[in-house]
Write a protein that holds these residues in place. Structure first.
Motif, PDB file in Angstrom:
ATOM      1  N   TYR A  89       4.782  -9.483   9.368  1.00 51.35           N
ATOM      2  CA  TYR A  89       6.233  -9.351   9.214  1.00 51.35           C
ATOM      3  C   TYR A  89       6.664  -7.984   9.753  1.00 51.35           C
ATOM      4  CZ  TYR A  89       5.631 -13.202   5.911  1.00 51.35           C
ATOM      5  OH  TYR A  89       5.315 -14.390   5.315  1.00 51.35           O
ATOM      6  N   PRO A  90       7.278  -7.942  10.928  1.00 51.54           N
ATOM      7  CA  PRO A  90       7.675  -6.660  11.524  1.00 51.54           C
ATOM      8  C   PRO A  90       8.627  -5.854  10.640  1.00 51.54           C
ATOM      9  CG  PRO A  90       7.985  -8.461  13.080  1.00 51.54           C
ATOM     10  CD  PRO A  90       7.603  -9.070  11.778  1.00 51.54           C
ATOM     11  N   GLN A  91       9.420  -6.551   9.846  1.00 55.65           N
ATOM     12  CA  GLN A  91      10.343  -5.865   8.953  1.00 55.65           C
ATOM     13  C   GLN A  91       9.574  -5.004   7.946  1.00 55.65           C
ATOM     14  OE1 GLN A  91      12.890  -8.663   7.016  1.00 55.65           O
ATOM     15  NE2 GLN A  91      14.566  -7.207   6.843  1.00 55.65           N
ATOM     16  N   GLY A 133      13.371   5.361  -6.216  1.00 56.03           N
ATOM     17  CA  GLY A 133      14.383   4.341  -6.497  1.00 56.03           C
ATOM     18  C   GLY A 133      14.945   3.729  -5.229  1.00 56.03           C
ATOM     19  N   LEU A 134      15.234   4.570  -4.237  1.00 57.00           N
ATOM     20  CA  LEU A 134      15.727   4.074  -2.956  1.00 57.00           C
ATOM     21  C   LEU A 134      14.687   3.189  -2.281  1.00 57.00           C
ATOM     22  CD1 LEU A 134      17.946   4.188  -0.731  1.00 57.00           C
ATOM     23  CD2 LEU A 134      16.628   6.085   0.253  1.00 57.00           C
ATOM     24  N   ASN A 135      13.435   3.617  -2.329  1.00 56.21           N
ATOM     25  CA  ASN A 135      12.337   2.842  -1.748  1.00 56.21           C
ATOM     26  C   ASN A 135      12.261   1.455  -2.382  1.00 56.21           C
ATOM     27  OD1 ASN A 135       8.925   3.858  -0.956  1.00 56.21           O
ATOM     28  ND2 ASN A 135       9.936   1.964  -0.533  1.00 56.21           N
ATOM     29  N   ALA A 136      12.279   1.402  -3.711  1.00 49.60           N
ATOM     30  CA  ALA A 136      12.200   0.114  -4.415  1.00 49.60           C
ATOM     31  C   ALA A 136      13.411  -0.759  -4.106  1.00 49.60           C
ATOM     32  CB  ALA A 136      12.083   0.356  -5.915  1.00 49.60           C
ATOM     33  N   LEU A 137      14.605  -0.166  -4.094  1.00 49.81           N
ATOM     34  CA  LEU A 137      15.827  -0.928  -3.826  1.00 49.81           C
ATOM     35  C   LEU A 137      15.840  -1.505  -2.409  1.00 49.81           C
ATOM     36  CD1 LEU A 137      18.648  -1.720  -4.957  1.00 49.81           C
ATOM     37  CD2 LEU A 137      19.518   0.353  -3.851  1.00 49.81           C
ATOM     38  N   VAL A 138      15.509  -0.700  -1.428  1.00 51.15           N
ATOM     39  CA  VAL A 138      15.518  -1.168  -0.035  1.00 51.15           C
ATOM     40  C   VAL A 138      14.471  -2.254   0.177  1.00 51.15           C
ATOM     41  CG1 VAL A 138      15.038  -0.459   2.340  1.00 51.15           C
ATOM     42  CG2 VAL A 138      16.531   0.929   0.915  1.00 51.15           C
ATOM     43  N   VAL A 139      13.268  -2.059  -0.385  1.00 49.25           N
ATOM     44  CA  VAL A 139      12.224  -3.081  -0.242  1.00 49.25           C
ATOM     45  C   VAL A 139      12.657  -4.370  -0.922  1.00 49.25           C
ATOM     46  CG1 VAL A 139       9.876  -3.691  -0.951  1.00 49.25           C
ATOM     47  CG2 VAL A 139      10.314  -1.482   0.108  1.00 49.25           C
ATOM     48  N   ILE A 141      15.741  -5.432  -1.446  1.00 50.13           N
ATOM     49  CA  ILE A 141      16.846  -6.050  -0.711  1.00 50.13           C
ATOM     50  C   ILE A 141      16.367  -6.691   0.592  1.00 50.13           C
ATOM     51  CG2 ILE A 141      18.956  -5.533   0.603  1.00 50.13           C
ATOM     52  CD1 ILE A 141      19.646  -3.505  -1.595  1.00 50.13           C
ATOM     53  N   PHE A 142      15.570  -5.969   1.370  1.00 54.81           N
ATOM     54  CA  PHE A 142      15.229  -6.437   2.713  1.00 54.81           C
ATOM     55  C   PHE A 142      13.930  -7.233   2.808  1.00 54.81           C
ATOM     56  CE2 PHE A 142      18.051  -2.832   3.652  1.00 54.81           C
ATOM     57  CZ  PHE A 142      18.992  -3.504   4.403  1.00 54.81           C
ATOM     58  N   ALA A 143      13.051  -7.131   1.821  1.00 52.30           N
ATOM     59  CA  ALA A 143      11.744  -7.765   1.988  1.00 52.30           C
ATOM     60  C   ALA A 143      11.253  -8.500   0.753  1.00 52.30           C
ATOM     61  CB  ALA A 143      10.727  -6.698   2.404  1.00 52.30           C
ATOM     62  N   ARG A 144      12.143  -8.839  -0.169  1.00 53.38           N
ATOM     63  CA  ARG A 144      11.671  -9.441  -1.419  1.00 53.38           C
ATOM     64  C   ARG A 144      10.962 -10.771  -1.207  1.00 53.38           C
ATOM     65  NH1 ARG A 144      17.219  -9.610  -2.167  1.00 53.38           N
ATOM     66  NH2 ARG A 144      18.098 -11.667  -1.786  1.00 53.38           N
ATOM     67  N   THR A 145      11.460 -11.613  -0.308  1.00 50.95           N
ATOM     68  CA  THR A 145      10.832 -12.910  -0.074  1.00 50.95           C
ATOM     69  C   THR A 145       9.424 -12.733   0.468  1.00 50.95           C
ATOM     70  OG1 THR A 145      13.002 -13.848   0.397  1.00 50.95           O
ATOM     71  CG2 THR A 145      11.093 -15.110   1.117  1.00 50.95           C
ATOM     72  N   MET A 146       9.266 -11.832   1.425  1.00 50.54           N
ATOM     73  CA  MET A 146       7.942 -11.591   2.006  1.00 50.54           C
ATOM     74  C   MET A 146       6.989 -10.990   0.977  1.00 50.54           C
ATOM     75  SD  MET A 146       9.169 -10.136   5.671  1.00 50.54           S
ATOM     76  CE  MET A 146      10.714  -9.453   5.095  1.00 50.54           C
ATOM     77  N   GLY A 152       2.284 -13.940  -4.351  1.00 48.56           N
ATOM     78  CA  GLY A 152       1.939 -15.288  -4.813  1.00 48.56           C
ATOM     79  C   GLY A 152       0.728 -15.863  -4.112  1.00 48.56           C
ATOM     80  N   ALA A 153       0.654 -15.713  -2.796  1.00 46.50           N
ATOM     81  CA  ALA A 153      -0.490 -16.245  -2.046  1.00 46.50           C
ATOM     82  C   ALA A 153      -1.776 -15.532  -2.431  1.00 46.50           C
ATOM     83  CB  ALA A 153      -0.238 -16.114  -0.544  1.00 46.50           C
ATOM     84  N   SER A 154      -1.706 -14.221  -2.594  1.00 45.20           N
ATOM     85  CA  SER A 154      -2.928 -13.490  -2.934  1.00 45.20           C
ATOM     86  C   SER A 154      -3.388 -13.809  -4.352  1.00 45.20           C
ATOM     87  CB  SER A 154      -2.734 -11.988  -2.747  1.00 45.20           C
ATOM     88  OG  SER A 154      -1.665 -11.515  -3.528  1.00 45.20           O
ATOM     89  N   LEU A 155      -2.452 -13.923  -5.292  1.00 38.92           N
ATOM     90  CA  LEU A 155      -2.849 -14.286  -6.654  1.00 38.92           C
ATOM     91  C   LEU A 155      -3.371 -15.720  -6.728  1.00 38.92           C
ATOM     92  CD1 LEU A 155      -0.131 -12.542  -8.839  1.00 38.92           C
ATOM     93  CD2 LEU A 155      -2.495 -11.861  -8.474  1.00 38.92           C
TER      94      LEU A 155
END
Length: 183
Positions: A89-91, A133-139, A141-146, A152-155
């Motif tokens: 995922y390039p994002q 906090g900014l790091n967690a929020l941006v991740v 917002i932009f990458a939660r599905t990934m 999920g796949a690893s677990l």
């Protein structure tokens, strides 16, 4: 010309080496628990201890015993899943690069860093919390599905392996001891 004599290590260098010694010993002890990937973890070439579907009452003890026995291998697998997700995922790769640069810039500042904003002073601790906090929020917002798909796949991989892999003979003594204590 005379040979240059090496200068003695600085006090901060010596302190850093002294602080790193226990961490290195812990890491070494952790890595000694890596099980053989081919014969133990993947059961390649072994016929006695392979993958099988357990009886319903044996699922939880099997998962617990395998999680304990293969814990370092599972941690390495989780890290591999994360690395693959970052590359695929390039994002995520962009987020890792941007936030790695920001964290590097912040963590290399002196501990007594103070920035005056109006009448208030912002310390390095405040900047660490803000960037976290900014790091967690941006991740999120932009990458939660990934991120959630990778987790999920690893677990799922870890739980399937722990549930379907028969408990190795090296770990079976621990499993039977646990079962004897239960009644």
């Amino acid at each position: 010309p005379p040979a240059a004599t090496p200068s003695p290590p600085s006090a901060s260098g010596t302190a850093a080496m002294a602080a790193a010694a226990p961490v290195a010993k812990q890491l070494e002890a952790f890595l000694k628990r890596v099980r053989k990937w081919d014969s133990e973890f993947l059961c390649l070439g072994s016929k006695g201890e392979a993958f099988s579907v357990p009886a319903s009452e044996d699922v939880l003890p099997r998962i617990t015993a395998n999680l304990d026995y293969f814990c370092v291998n599972y941690v390495i697998c989780l890290a591999l899943f994360a690395l693959i997700a970052i590359v695929v995922y390039p994002q995520l790769l962009v987020l890792v690069c941007v936030f790695s640069g920001l964290w590097y810039a912040l963590l290399t500042r002196p501990a007594n860093l103070k920035i005056q904003v109006g009448n208030a002073f912002i310390t390095k601790k405040h900047l660490n919390m803000g960037l976290g906090g900014l790091n967690a929020l941006v991740v999120f917002i932009f990458a939660r599905t990934m991120i959630f798909a990778t987790i999920g796949a690893s677990l799922l991989f870890v739980l399937l392996h722990a549930g379907l892999r028969s408990v190795p003979s090296n770990a079976k003594g621990k499993m039977t001891q646990d079962e004897e204590r239960e009644p």
